[in-house]
Design a protein around this motif. Structure first.
Motif, mmCIF file in Angstrom:
data_model
loop_
_atom_site.group_PDB
_atom_site.id
_atom_site.type_symbol
_atom_site.label_atom_id
_atom_site.label_comp_id
_atom_site.label_asym_id
_atom_site.label_seq_id
_atom_site.Cartn_x
_atom_site.Cartn_y
_atom_site.Cartn_z
ATOM 1 N N LEU A 17 0.829 -1.207 0.000
ATOM 2 C CA LEU A 17 0.000 0.000 0.000
ATOM 3 C C LEU A 17 0.865 1.259 0.000
ATOM 4 C CD1 LEU A 17 -2.816 1.273 0.169
ATOM 5 C CD2 LEU A 17 -2.641 1.130 2.656
ATOM 6 N N ALA A 18 1.993 1.222 0.740
ATOM 7 C CA ALA A 18 2.899 2.376 0.788
ATOM 8 C C ALA A 18 3.447 2.688 -0.600
ATOM 9 C CB ALA A 18 4.050 2.106 1.761
ATOM 10 N N LEU A 19 3.765 1.651 -1.372
ATOM 11 C CA LEU A 19 4.305 1.863 -2.720
ATOM 12 C C LEU A 19 3.272 2.548 -3.613
ATOM 13 C CD1 LEU A 19 6.183 -1.513 -3.322
ATOM 14 C CD2 LEU A 19 7.159 0.689 -2.653
ATOM 15 N N ALA A 20 2.019 2.059 -3.570
ATOM 16 C CA ALA A 20 0.971 2.657 -4.401
ATOM 17 C C ALA A 20 0.687 4.088 -3.976
ATOM 18 C CB ALA A 20 -0.301 1.816 -4.320
ATOM 19 N N THR A 21 0.707 4.336 -2.654
ATOM 20 C CA THR A 21 0.455 5.685 -2.145
ATOM 21 C C THR A 21 1.591 6.628 -2.515
ATOM 22 O OG1 THR A 21 -0.745 4.721 -0.265
ATOM 23 C CG2 THR A 21 -0.086 7.025 -0.085
ATOM 24 N N LEU A 22 2.830 6.169 -2.342
ATOM 25 C CA LEU A 22 3.983 6.993 -2.709
ATOM 26 C C LEU A 22 3.960 7.341 -4.194
ATOM 27 C CD1 LEU A 22 7.072 5.510 -0.812
ATOM 28 C CD2 LEU A 22 6.278 7.876 -0.729
ATOM 29 N N ASP A 23 3.544 6.380 -5.017
ATOM 30 C CA ASP A 23 3.598 6.602 -6.458
ATOM 31 C C ASP A 23 2.623 7.670 -6.922
ATOM 32 O OD1 ASP A 23 5.289 4.965 -8.448
ATOM 33 O OD2 ASP A 23 3.468 5.414 -9.554
ATOM 34 N N SER A 126 -12.054 -8.138 15.570
ATOM 35 C CA SER A 126 -13.046 -7.243 16.167
ATOM 36 C C SER A 126 -12.997 -5.911 15.449
ATOM 37 C CB SER A 126 -12.767 -7.045 17.657
ATOM 38 O OG SER A 126 -11.552 -6.329 17.846
ATOM 39 N N ALA A 127 -14.038 -5.105 15.679
ATOM 40 C CA ALA A 127 -14.061 -3.768 15.079
ATOM 41 C C ALA A 127 -12.939 -2.906 15.638
ATOM 42 C CB ALA A 127 -15.411 -3.103 15.341
ATOM 43 N N GLU A 128 -12.592 -3.121 16.907
ATOM 44 C CA GLU A 128 -11.525 -2.314 17.509
ATOM 45 C C GLU A 128 -10.182 -2.611 16.850
ATOM 46 O OE1 GLU A 128 -9.336 -1.759 21.847
ATOM 47 O OE2 GLU A 128 -11.381 -2.523 21.770
ATOM 48 N N GLU A 129 -9.907 -3.908 16.599
ATOM 49 C CA GLU A 129 -8.660 -4.261 15.919
ATOM 50 C C GLU A 129 -8.650 -3.723 14.501
ATOM 51 O OE1 GLU A 129 -5.907 -8.198 14.886
ATOM 52 O OE2 GLU A 129 -7.999 -8.438 15.504
ATOM 53 N N ASN A 130 -9.798 -3.808 13.818
ATOM 54 C CA ASN A 130 -9.887 -3.272 12.459
ATOM 55 C C ASN A 130 -9.649 -1.771 12.466
ATOM 56 O OD1 ASN A 130 -10.286 -3.318 9.705
ATOM 57 N ND2 ASN A 130 -12.505 -3.273 9.828
ATOM 58 N N ALA A 131 -10.189 -1.069 13.484
ATOM 59 C CA ALA A 131 -9.983 0.368 13.585
ATOM 60 C C ALA A 131 -8.502 0.697 13.775
ATOM 61 C CB ALA A 131 -10.806 0.934 14.738
ATOM 62 N N ARG A 132 -7.798 -0.134 14.554
ATOM 63 C CA ARG A 132 -6.354 0.089 14.739
ATOM 64 C C ARG A 132 -5.617 -0.052 13.413
ATOM 65 N NH1 ARG A 132 -6.928 -3.085 19.505
ATOM 66 N NH2 ARG A 132 -5.991 -4.878 18.442
ATOM 67 N N MET A 133 -6.005 -1.071 12.640
ATOM 68 C CA MET A 133 -5.368 -1.267 11.335
ATOM 69 C C MET A 133 -5.663 -0.111 10.390
ATOM 70 S SD MET A 133 -5.892 -5.334 10.619
ATOM 71 C CE MET A 133 -5.244 -6.586 11.736
ATOM 72 N N LEU A 134 -6.927 0.329 10.374
ATOM 73 C CA LEU A 134 -7.283 1.471 9.524
ATOM 74 C C LEU A 134 -6.550 2.725 9.977
ATOM 75 C CD1 LEU A 134 -11.134 0.904 9.114
ATOM 76 C CD2 LEU A 134 -9.346 0.486 7.435
ATOM 77 N N GLY A 135 -6.335 2.839 11.291
ATOM 78 C CA GLY A 135 -5.555 3.967 11.801
ATOM 79 C C GLY A 135 -4.126 3.938 11.307
ATOM 80 N N ALA A 136 -3.539 2.728 11.286
ATOM 81 C CA ALA A 136 -2.175 2.587 10.766
ATOM 82 C C ALA A 136 -2.112 2.965 9.292
ATOM 83 C CB ALA A 136 -1.688 1.148 10.965
ATOM 84 N N ILE A 137 -3.161 2.598 8.539
ATOM 85 C CA ILE A 137 -3.219 2.961 7.115
ATOM 86 C C ILE A 137 -3.321 4.475 6.971
ATOM 87 C CG2 ILE A 137 -4.667 2.840 5.061
ATOM 88 C CD1 ILE A 137 -5.277 -0.048 5.803
ATOM 89 N N GLY A 138 -4.137 5.120 7.819
ATOM 90 C CA GLY A 138 -4.246 6.582 7.779
ATOM 91 C C GLY A 138 -2.917 7.255 8.061
ATOM 92 N N ALA A 139 -2.198 6.730 9.062
ATOM 93 C CA ALA A 139 -0.884 7.282 9.378
ATOM 94 C C ALA A 139 0.083 7.070 8.225
ATOM 95 C CB ALA A 139 -0.342 6.619 10.644
ATOM 96 N N LEU A 140 0.008 5.885 7.605
ATOM 97 C CA LEU A 140 0.872 5.590 6.463
ATOM 98 C C LEU A 140 0.607 6.553 5.315
ATOM 99 C CD1 LEU A 140 2.847 3.619 4.990
ATOM 100 C CD2 LEU A 140 0.819 2.326 4.296
#
Length: 517
Positions: A17-23, A126-140
């Motif tokens: 995902l980082a590669l696609a976002t950077l590009d 869980s939704a909480e774990e998914n939210a943490r992952m989505l948060g990491a994606i937002g930070a990325l």
């Protein structure tokens, strides 16, 4: 899935995902150097447009195919296409070749973001774990948006421009190998009927719309035969698509995604957020450079507070969700966006950096809160067999919103420039003065060396007129933000999971005693 395997899978997902976002950001600062070697300045914008066209149009198709054939297969296919496109871009010998290969890159990139989000949902317990992952994606996303332009400039200044694209290859291959080995997808292939006609009609409608938005007012006038023909084609194809989807056994973009309350409201919010976000990143640097007279580098730094606050709040989203409900968070996010864009309405030539940065921070907090919850809510509300296409639909409407937002803001700005700057230029010409030969008023305002050639009084008039023109752009962004806040008043406090939802766990409430609206 064992914890160690899940961690490796998440790292591989974030890497691709980082590669696609950077590009999508690294090319912006590199393009002037690329054009200087390949030529083709008249095709400059198509190096961006080709990537945007293909990556946007295929998002719903990948989402549906992933629901039919599995996330892993389609994600790996998309990543391979992206890397092949990257290698081809690096080998381009002309601007025409680069544009074609950028389109190929986009065909792969269109699979990466929606499918990474879908896989994150699939492997979350869980939704909480998914939210943490989505948060990491937002930070990325925030980090990549800051690093991309800086890295692009660094590579072009010190290395051959081809390394802009070749850099993707070793990291992308590593991500593909890790996903192929460690991503253990629980997927049972079933017989499905792909909606080919719906896919063709949707792709045609989106291409016609994006061409209308990207080329209108530049390659041809908004009110001209090409623009009107594209707009008519968009309407006809959209109506035909709607009629086909109503009868299709397995529609490429199920219409229920736009009738189910939570998904419809989340997608409406994603659309408006895309409008505001793309417009902010396009026109705030323009204000700093054109009105305040800063350099291009200084204009870019004004976005850093926005991206940093977005990244931080995204990482905290799972903690916030634990104590507050979906409705509270989206309302708070929408309110922050409205306050931030409201502050932008007061941007003036004498506005200090502290006020600019504060407005960007407030907007970033709103983006971080809203973006995570929109995606999470869509995934929780969709039926299991529709999670992939539902996630893709959220990304799809956000990208369309961004394109539409920038086009609308550009049309407003161009109209204001004609009304405010052109009379000043006409008065200057009548008095015997001239701008530097071969340059426009906008070019002068955005170029420090040319600004120095103008009399101070004329420069101040041009800056004031440009500031007034951008005021109407920022006001339009505020109206969009207020509309988003109004829509979120109908957002449910509790997201009801479908009985066969892909994310296991009990029904989550906003807080003890929360009631659904």
């Amino acid at each position: 899935m064992p914890k160690s395997t899940k961690i490796i899978t998440i790292v591989a997902l974030l890497l691709v995902l980082a590669l696609a976002t950077l590009d999508s950001t690294i090319v912006a600062t590199a393009m002037p150097g690329i054009v200087s070697q390949l030529g083709g300045i008249t095709l400059y914008s198509w190096a961006f447009s080709a990537y945007l066209l293909t990556s946007t149009t295929v998002v719903p198709l990948y989402g549906k195919l992933a629901d039919i054939y599995g996330r892993k297969l389609l994600l790996l296919v998309g990543a391979v296409i992206f890397l092949v496109g990257s290698a081809a871009c690096g080998s381009a010998q002309s601007m025409e070749q680069l544009i074609f290969f950028r389109g190929l890159q986009g065909l792969g990139a269109g699979a990466i973001q929606p499918l990474v989000l879908t896989v994150m949902s699939d492997i979350s317990s869980s939704a909480e774990e998914n939210a943490r992952m989505l948060g990491a994606i937002g930070a990325l996303w925030g980090v990549a948006s800051v690093v991309g332009p800086l890295l692009g400039g660094l590579i072009v200044d010190h290395f051959p421009w081809q390394w802009i694209f070749y850099l993707n290859l070793p990291f992308g291959l590593l991500a593909i190998v890790l996903l192929a080995i460690f991503f253990q997808e629980r997927f049972v292939r079933q017989k499905h009927q792909l909606d080919y006609l719906g896919a063709i009609l949707l792709t045609g409608a989106v291409i016609a719309l994006l061409l209308f938005l990207l080329q209108g007012g530049t390659a041809w006038a908004w009110v001209s035969l090409p623009s009107l023909a594209l707009l008519l084609a968009t309407l006809i194809l959209s109506v035909a698509f709607f009629l086909v989807e109503r009868r299709a056994a397995e529609p490429i973009l199920p219409l229920e995604l736009f009738t189910e309350r939570t998904i419809a409201l989340s997608n409406s919010g994603s659309f408006l957020l895309g409008c505001i976000l793309f417009s902010l990143t396009t026109y705030v640097p323009l204000f700093v450079q054109g009105v305040q007279g800063s350099s291009g580098t200084e204009a870019g730094t004004v976005l850093i507070p926005n991206l940093v606050s977005w990244a931080i709040i995204s990482m905290l989203a799972s903690l916030i969700l634990r104590y507050f409900g979906y409705r509270f968070i989206v309302l708070t996010g929408a309110l922050f966006i409205a306050v931030g864009t409201g502050m932008m309405v007061f941007f003036r030539e004498q506005t200090g950096f502290a006020f600019l940065a504060l407005a960007m921070i407030v907007c970033g907090i709103g983006f971080g809160l809203a973006r995570v919850i929109y995606t999470l809510a869509v995934q929780r509300a969709a039926r299991k067999e529709l999670v992939g296409v539902a996630t893709a639909s959220s990304q799809f409407v956000s990208m369309i919103g961004g394109t539409l937002g920038v086009a609308v803001m550009g049309a407003i700005l161009n109209g204001q420039i004609q009304q405010r700057l052109m009379p000043i230029i006409a008065r200057v010409a009548a008095s015997g003065q001239r701008l530097p030969e071969g340059t426009s008023a906008m070019t002068v305002l955005l170029t420090p060396a040319l600004r120095a050639t103008l009399p101070l009084a004329l420069l101040e008039q041009l800056r004031a007129a440009f500031s007034q023109s951008l005021f109407w752009v920022f006001l339009t962004m505020l109206l969009m933000a207020l509309l988003g806040l109004l829509i979120m008043l109908w957002f449910p406090a509790v997201i009801l999971e479908q009985p066969d939802s892909s994310v296991s766990g009990e029904l989550e409430t906003a807080h003890s005693g929360a009631n659904e609206d």
